[in-house]
Scaffold this active site. Structure first.
Site: not given
Ligand SMILES: *Cc1c(COP(=O)(O)O)cnc(C)c1O
Length: 380
Positions: A52, A104, A177, A202
């Site tokens: 994890r 976004y 971003d 992307k």
């Protein structure tokens, strides 16, 4: 293992040139184990404990992204949204955030509707306007300025260096971003940003077959450690198979981004003279308000993303998208296949997106074929 003079294109082609010591394989194995053997004295000298928090395949993907962004460290996540929200969740209740009004949409929605649940205060401003950024920052209270540049779906440009100066004077960090700019065209950390985020779904992966996110940091400091704890406790890590696909996708990142940039520039120029279009939004065009800044801030191109505004309005825009054959009508961006989307209908009320706008994600197909398909659809 790598030569400091090698360019990103070279480093990417060989995924940093890592060779698996056990097998001498040029493609590293995928580390799928969830748990690892302890040493006889109960320690974990291998650095591997449990799946994890971390694993070997994840670390390979992170090393590539850190190198591309000139970062001290990078972290990959199960999505771009999980990477972004991990940054916000590492803040403390009462902290104030200033974020780009054009960004976004799902993240803007989270900031405006959900961030308050965690005690965060958010102001949305046009970060391309430095006066607006200065006015929104509350010294001592603002802990993070979140930018997106070029920003979805108007491709407006924010001056990263100028905002970093303003934010740092007020004691706030800056996160960018950089999904649409990619590390090939812009390195936000070199311009003074503290953290850079990517939807690796992307361009980084580039083949529309992995949902992933990434963060890279200028300093692996206490705030970075908090983000790491958020990822580990919420289980936001990327799966090892997806990390392998991401590494494979990144090998061609430089080639794909440059091909998309060249085609987007040509399309933007040709579409500017198209009778059915009243505006082309692309930072590479001298008419774009962010063009001069983009020339300084972006190297090697202006990105593969552009938007077109249809003269005859919203209905005609939706019809034009429906008439396209090569351009695929779908959300997302940055893949090898070209995509078209009517953004206003997905972004809903409060969106700064004009209803007559179609967003184009330029892929790596032949640019003549791409233009011909747009032209026949716009005439239909
Ligand atoms: C897609 C996207 C995101 C969200 O990433 P996911 O991988 O879909 O969670 C964030 N920012 C930008 C600019 C994006 O294009």
């Amino acid at each position: 293992m790598t030569d400091p003079t090698w360019t990103p294109r070279t480093l990417l082609a060989q995924a940093l040139g890592h060779i698996d010591e056990a097998s001498r394989a040029v493609v590293p194995p995928i580390h799928i184990a969830t748990t690892y053997i302890r040493d006889p004295d109960n320690q974990y000298r291998s650095g591997n404990v449990y799946g994890r928090p971390d694993n070997g395949t994840i670390r390979e993907a992170e090393a590539i992204i850190a190198r591309l962004e000139n970062a001290e460290a990078a972290m990959v996540f199960g999505s771009g949204m999980s990477a972004a929200t991990a940054v916000f969740l590492a803040l403390k209740p009462g902290d104030h955030i200033v974020a780009s009004s054009v960004m976004y949409w799902a993240l803007r929605h989270w900031l405006l509707n959900d961030a308050a649940t965690w005690g965060l205060k958010v102001d949305i401003v046009d970060t391309a306007d430095l006066q607006a950024v200065r006015a929104a920052i509350r010294p001592g209270e603002t802990k993070l300025v979140w930018l997106e540049t070029p920003s979805n779906p108007l491709w407006s440009i924010t001056d990263i260096r100028a905002v970093a100066d303003i934010a740092h004077k007020a004691g706030a960090r800056v996160a960018v971003d950089s999904t649409s700019a990619t590390p090939i065209l812009t390195r936000p950390l070199d311009l003074g940003a503290d953290i850079v985020m990517h939807s690796a779904t992307k361009y980084l992966n580039g083949h529309s077959d992995v949902i992933a996110g990434a963060l890279a940091t200028a300093k692996a400091d206490e705030f970075w450690a908090r983000i790491k704890r958020v990822r580990a406790t919420l289980g936001q890590i990327l799966g090892p198979f997806e990390a392998f696909l991401l590494i494979r996708g990144m090998r061609t990142l430089d080639l794909r981004v440059r091909a998309a940039c060249a085609s987007a520039m040509e399309l933007a120029t040709r579409l500017s003279n198209h009778a059915a279009i009243h505006q082309v939004l692309y930072p590479g065009l001298p008419t774009h308000p962010g063009h001069e800044l983009a020339k300084r801030q972006m190297q090697g191109g202006f990105g593969g993303m552009l938007s077109i505004r249809i003269r005859a309005g919203e209905e005609a825009a939706i019809k034009a998208a429906a008439a396209m054959k090569l351009w695929k009508r779908a959300t997302s961006l940055g893949g090898v296949e070209s995509l078209v989307e009517h953004r206003a209908s997905i972004e809903g009320p409060g969106s700064p997106c004009p209803p007559d706008l179609l967003r184009l994600s330029t892929g790596i197909e032949d640019v003549g074929d791409l233009y011909a398909d747009l032209d026949q659809a716009l005439r239909a």
